[in-house]
Design a protein around this motif. Structure first.
Motif, PDB file in Angstrom:
ATOM      1  N   ILE A  35      49.198  40.408  46.023  1.00  0.00           N
ATOM      2  CA  ILE A  35      49.628  39.443  45.009  1.00  0.00           C
ATOM      3  C   ILE A  35      49.026  39.840  43.673  1.00  0.00           C
ATOM      4  O   ILE A  35      47.848  40.168  43.598  1.00  0.00           O
ATOM      5  CB  ILE A  35      49.212  38.000  45.393  1.00  0.00           C
ATOM      6  CG1 ILE A  35      49.721  36.993  44.344  1.00  0.00           C
ATOM      7  CG2 ILE A  35      47.699  37.867  45.571  1.00  0.00           C
ATOM      8  CD1 ILE A  35      49.634  35.541  44.801  1.00  0.00           C
ATOM      9  N   ASN A  36      49.883  39.890  42.639  1.00  0.00           N
ATOM     10  CA  ASN A  36      49.391  40.236  41.302  1.00  0.00           C
ATOM     11  C   ASN A  36      49.811  39.137  40.334  1.00  0.00           C
ATOM     12  O   ASN A  36      50.990  38.927  40.096  1.00  0.00           O
ATOM     13  CB  ASN A  36      49.963  41.588  40.866  1.00  0.00           C
ATOM     14  CG  ASN A  36      49.327  42.029  39.547  1.00  0.00           C
ATOM     15  OD1 ASN A  36      48.714  41.195  38.858  1.00  0.00           O
ATOM     16  ND2 ASN A  36      49.471  43.282  39.209  1.00  0.00           N
ATOM     17  N   ALA A  84      43.931  31.855  45.930  1.00  0.00           N
ATOM     18  CA  ALA A  84      42.678  32.259  45.245  1.00  0.00           C
ATOM     19  C   ALA A  84      42.987  33.390  44.270  1.00  0.00           C
ATOM     20  O   ALA A  84      42.518  33.399  43.127  1.00  0.00           O
ATOM     21  CB  ALA A  84      41.633  32.690  46.264  1.00  0.00           C
ATOM     22  N   GLY A  85      43.846  34.317  44.692  1.00  0.00           N
ATOM     23  CA  GLY A  85      44.261  35.410  43.800  1.00  0.00           C
ATOM     24  C   GLY A  85      45.099  34.901  42.656  1.00  0.00           C
ATOM     25  O   GLY A  85      44.888  35.278  41.493  1.00  0.00           O
ATOM     26  N   ALA A  86      46.035  33.999  42.965  1.00  0.00           N
ATOM     27  CA  ALA A  86      46.964  33.514  41.932  1.00  0.00           C
ATOM     28  C   ALA A  86      46.239  32.687  40.879  1.00  0.00           C
ATOM     29  O   ALA A  86      46.420  32.893  39.674  1.00  0.00           O
ATOM     30  CB  ALA A  86      48.064  32.684  42.585  1.00  0.00           C
ATOM     31  N   ILE A  87      45.365  31.770  41.312  1.00  0.00           N
ATOM     32  CA  ILE A  87      44.745  30.823  40.367  1.00  0.00           C
ATOM     33  C   ILE A  87      43.741  31.516  39.437  1.00  0.00           C
ATOM     34  O   ILE A  87      43.468  31.029  38.342  1.00  0.00           O
ATOM     35  CB  ILE A  87      44.094  29.647  41.131  1.00  0.00           C
ATOM     36  CG1 ILE A  87      43.909  28.430  40.212  1.00  0.00           C
ATOM     37  CG2 ILE A  87      42.761  30.058  41.765  1.00  0.00           C
ATOM     38  CD1 ILE A  87      43.510  27.154  40.951  1.00  0.00           C
ATOM     39  N   THR A  88      43.233  32.692  39.876  1.00  0.00           N
ATOM     40  CA  THR A  88      42.259  33.421  39.031  1.00  0.00           C
ATOM     41  C   THR A  88      42.929  34.564  38.281  1.00  0.00           C
ATOM     42  O   THR A  88      42.248  35.424  37.719  1.00  0.00           O
ATOM     43  CB  THR A  88      41.119  34.010  39.920  1.00  0.00           C
ATOM     44  OG1 THR A  88      41.742  34.825  40.940  1.00  0.00           O
ATOM     45  CG2 THR A  88      40.273  32.910  40.551  1.00  0.00           C
ATOM     46  N   ARG A  89      44.290  34.579  38.329  1.00  0.00           N
ATOM     47  CA  ARG A  89      45.055  35.623  37.630  1.00  0.00           C
ATOM     48  C   ARG A  89      44.599  37.023  38.059  1.00  0.00           C
ATOM     49  O   ARG A  89      44.246  37.862  37.229  1.00  0.00           O
ATOM     50  CB  ARG A  89      44.907  35.529  36.111  1.00  0.00           C
ATOM     51  CG  ARG A  89      45.249  34.226  35.472  1.00  0.00           C
ATOM     52  CD  ARG A  89      46.663  33.766  35.623  1.00  0.00           C
ATOM     53  NE  ARG A  89      47.080  32.906  34.524  1.00  0.00           N
ATOM     54  CZ  ARG A  89      46.577  31.710  34.255  1.00  0.00           C
ATOM     55  NH1 ARG A  89      45.615  31.251  35.039  1.00  0.00           N
ATOM     56  NH2 ARG A  89      47.011  30.984  33.235  1.00  0.00           N
ATOM     57  N   SER A  90      44.501  37.215  39.376  1.00  0.00           N
ATOM     58  CA  SER A  90      43.942  38.487  39.876  1.00  0.00           C
ATOM     59  C   SER A  90      45.001  39.290  40.611  1.00  0.00           C
ATOM     60  O   SER A  90      46.139  38.834  40.794  1.00  0.00           O
ATOM     61  CB  SER A  90      42.773  38.182  40.830  1.00  0.00           C
ATOM     62  OG  SER A  90      41.827  37.364  40.190  1.00  0.00           O
ATOM     63  N   ASN A  91      44.586  40.455  41.048  1.00  0.00           N
ATOM     64  CA  ASN A  91      45.439  41.321  41.868  1.00  0.00           C
ATOM     65  C   ASN A  91      44.659  41.627  43.142  1.00  0.00           C
ATOM     66  O   ASN A  91      43.683  42.386  43.107  1.00  0.00           O
ATOM     67  CB  ASN A  91      45.740  42.614  41.081  1.00  0.00           C
ATOM     68  CG  ASN A  91      46.665  43.537  41.878  1.00  0.00           C
ATOM     69  OD1 ASN A  91      46.941  43.272  43.046  1.00  0.00           O
ATOM     70  ND2 ASN A  91      47.125  44.602  41.247  1.00  0.00           N
ATOM     71  N   ILE A  92      45.043  40.953  44.255  1.00  0.00           N
ATOM     72  CA  ILE A  92      44.297  41.172  45.506  1.00  0.00           C
ATOM     73  C   ILE A  92      45.273  41.438  46.636  1.00  0.00           C
ATOM     74  O   ILE A  92      46.481  41.201  46.506  1.00  0.00           O
ATOM     75  CB  ILE A  92      43.426  39.938  45.892  1.00  0.00           C
ATOM     76  CG1 ILE A  92      44.287  38.699  46.172  1.00  0.00           C
ATOM     77  CG2 ILE A  92      42.372  39.661  44.823  1.00  0.00           C
ATOM     78  CD1 ILE A  92      43.503  37.562  46.840  1.00  0.00           C
ATOM     79  N   LYS A  93      44.746  41.919  47.760  1.00  0.00           N
ATOM     80  CA  LYS A  93      45.578  42.176  48.940  1.00  0.00           C
ATOM     81  C   LYS A  93      45.021  41.372  50.114  1.00  0.00           C
ATOM     82  O   LYS A  93      43.813  41.367  50.369  1.00  0.00           O
ATOM     83  CB  LYS A  93      45.550  43.676  49.267  1.00  0.00           C
ATOM     84  CG  LYS A  93      46.631  44.097  50.253  1.00  0.00           C
ATOM     85  CD  LYS A  93      46.550  45.564  50.588  1.00  0.00           C
ATOM     86  CE  LYS A  93      47.455  46.407  49.705  1.00  0.00           C
ATOM     87  NZ  LYS A  93      47.547  47.801  50.224  1.00  0.00           N
ATOM     88  N   VAL A  94      45.919  40.666  50.792  1.00  0.00           N
ATOM     89  CA  VAL A  94      45.525  39.866  51.964  1.00  0.00           C
ATOM     90  C   VAL A  94      46.129  40.551  53.185  1.00  0.00           C
ATOM     91  O   VAL A  94      47.354  40.693  53.275  1.00  0.00           O
ATOM     92  CB  VAL A  94      46.051  38.419  51.847  1.00  0.00           C
ATOM     93  CG1 VAL A  94      45.718  37.612  53.116  1.00  0.00           C
ATOM     94  CG2 VAL A  94      45.453  37.740  50.613  1.00  0.00           C
ATOM     95  N   ILE A  95      45.274  41.021  54.105  1.00  0.00           N
ATOM     96  CA  ILE A  95      45.809  41.781  55.256  1.00  0.00           C
ATOM     97  C   ILE A  95      45.553  41.042  56.569  1.00  0.00           C
ATOM     98  O   ILE A  95      44.700  40.151  56.637  1.00  0.00           O
ATOM     99  CB  ILE A  95      45.167  43.194  55.338  1.00  0.00           C
ATOM    100  CG1 ILE A  95      43.656  43.101  55.508  1.00  0.00           C
ATOM    101  CG2 ILE A  95      45.529  44.021  54.117  1.00  0.00           C
ATOM    102  CD1 ILE A  95      42.999  44.459  55.796  1.00  0.00           C
ATOM    103  N   GLY A  96      46.349  41.414  57.579  1.00  0.00           N
ATOM    104  CA  GLY A  96      46.141  40.861  58.914  1.00  0.00           C
ATOM    105  C   GLY A  96      46.869  39.565  59.160  1.00  0.00           C
ATOM    106  O   GLY A  96      46.771  38.979  60.231  1.00  0.00           O
TER     107      GLY A  96
END
Ligand code: EPZ
Length: 421
Positions: free
Chosen positions: A282-283, A241-253
């Motif tokens: 992921i950025n 979801a982060g990659a396909i929207t060209r975003s910078n997110i953090k997935v924890i746990g």
């Protein structure tokens, strides 16, 4: 039936938490049938498949409480040994009650699972193993009847390292008389989670996490508690979801060690990843997505449960990529729906050839199965305009309120309850 309405093109940001693993819970829950008492399963995800398994176990006499992701299963009064068609047809994993029922009660009547959204799902390996352990298997009006006085340990070799057959065999062998060797066992983390639960109940198991597992049968198992591992497929889906929207997110746990095949492919595609043992950032801002081929394989290879999601991501790559599913050669019902969003895919047997396009365009699309619906949501997040994903009961089977998690990351996604489809 509910649908999602997604206004695509939004950047995501922030942090999202991974829930417990569906495919761990669906093995841990029936394992409680092997003992008599209160078992606590921590970090159990609130998913439709978990509730389906709970309905099935309750029908057998299991009492339960479920709050704050702590599922307590009380197995002191089991009074039925049947898994009726109405449950099994909804969820193939119901077959997991076979092993524990035969092992502990010497009898099980389980409906044949039938097919699933993408084709036949045989259980021959499950039945071969039960017979090797001494169970008598007969068939009656679409039901498997398994009976045995006392299962006896044996040497069991799987032609295919089936996750379900490995789980069922483990749950039968732990109470068999003597030793069992399972050769070519599945090494998926969910099987390791199951082994750890069985060991906490008093089972004797060597080779946990490897493809050769040795079980020394014991006379009785006692109740135990277990922590359900995080869902590696949900983690992978959120990363895409982060990659396909060209975003910078953090997935924890999540457990990073369960995700290397996905992380390496994401890095190959141009994403920047920063991770430690349980958090992954992921950025993919402003990257040009590189076309990366994927061939699914058993763990630790690239999971078949991530194939549809990867296909959605590759639809925006600059170039052509191939996605081959070697586990389920017909798991491609998502293809025609992705094409409706503008994805350029040509199928050749069990390989999808995806020619990347500049952009996807929103459309009405139909969910056909759990991971297919996840791929449609991912494509909708990136598509221009509005995407309606219909029949999202499919996605609710394996993702805990995914629209809430995506909304927290900034996605414009709404659930519309009770739509006409
Ligand atoms: C588990 O299904 C998962 N489900 C599936 O996840 C996952 O796709 C699959 O493993 C593969 O990783 C659960 O854990 C509840 P298999 P399972 O037995 O155990 C063939 C999801 O999306 N086979 O490892 O049913 C089979 O046809 C679901 O969360 C036989 O031939 O999978 C397939 O080609 C979908 N005979 C291969 O083995 C058998 O008796 C792998 O199947 C059993 C399996």
């Amino acid at each position: 039936m509910d649908k999602f309405i997604i206004h695509g093109g939004k950047k995501l940001k922030g942090t999202v938490q991974v829930s417990g693993a569906k495919n761990a819970s669906l093995a841990l829950m029936p394992a409680a049938l092997l003992n008599s008492g209160r078992n606590k399963l921590y970090n159990t995800p609130e998913l439709n498949d978990v509730y389906t398994m709970l309905k099935l176990l309750s029908q057998m006499g299991v009492k339960f409480s479920f709050s704050n992701h702590i599922l307590e299963l009380n197995t002191t009064e089991i009074n039925s040994f049947e898994a009726p068609y109405e449950h099994v047809k909804k969820m193939r994993a119901s077959i997991y009650v076979l092993g524990p029922l035969v092992a502990r009660y010497g009898y099980a009547k389980v409906s044949m699972p039938g097919g699933c959204a993408w084709g036949p799902r045989p259980v021959n390996l499950h039945l071969m193993a039960m017979e090797k352990l001494g169970a008598e298997i007969t068939f009656e009006q679409g039901y498997i009847i398994a009976s045995a006085n006392k299962l006896k340990g044996n040497y069991i070799n799987f032609d295919i390292p089936s996750v379900g057959a490995t789980g069922n065999t483990l749950m039968a062998a732990v109470l068999a008389k003597g030793n069992t060797i399972i050769n070519n066992a599945a090494c998926e983390p969910e099987i390791t989670n199951l082994c750890n639960f069985l060991i906490k109940m008093g089972a004797k198991i060597e080779g946990v996490g490897t493809s050769i597992i040795e079980v020394e049968g014991v006379d009785e198992l006692h109740p135990a508690d277990i922590e359900t591992i995080p869902d590696r497929i949900e983690a992978g889906t959120l990363l895409i979801a982060g990659a396909i929207t060209r975003s910078n997110i953090k997935v924890i746990g999540g457990i990073t060690n369960h995700l290397h095949s996905i992380l390496s492919k994401l890095e190959d595609s141009g994403c920047k990843l920063f991770y430690n043992k349980e958090s992954i950032e992921i950025n993919s801002e402003n990257i040009e997505i590189k076309p990366i081929d994927v061939t699914t394989a058993v763990f630790p290879g690239f999971p078949t449960d991530m194939q549809a999601q990867w296909m959605a991501y590759m639809s925006l790559a600059v170039g052509t990529s191939n996605v081959t599913d070697t586990i389920y050669k017909d798991r491609f019902n998502h293809v025609p729906e992705l094409v409706r969003l503008g994805v350029d895919i040509v199928m050749n047997e069990n390989t999808a050839r995806i020619v990347g396009v500049e952009k996807l365009k929103g459309a009405k699309v139909m969910s056909t199965d759990l991971r297919a619906s996840a791929s449609l949501v991912l494509a909708g997040l990136a598509a221009e305009g509005v995407t309606e994903v219909l029949r999202v009961y499919h996605i609710d089977r394996g993702y805990q309120r995914i629209e809430e998690k995506l909304k927290e990351l900034g996605a414009d996604i709404e659930r519309v309850e009770g739509s006409e489809y």
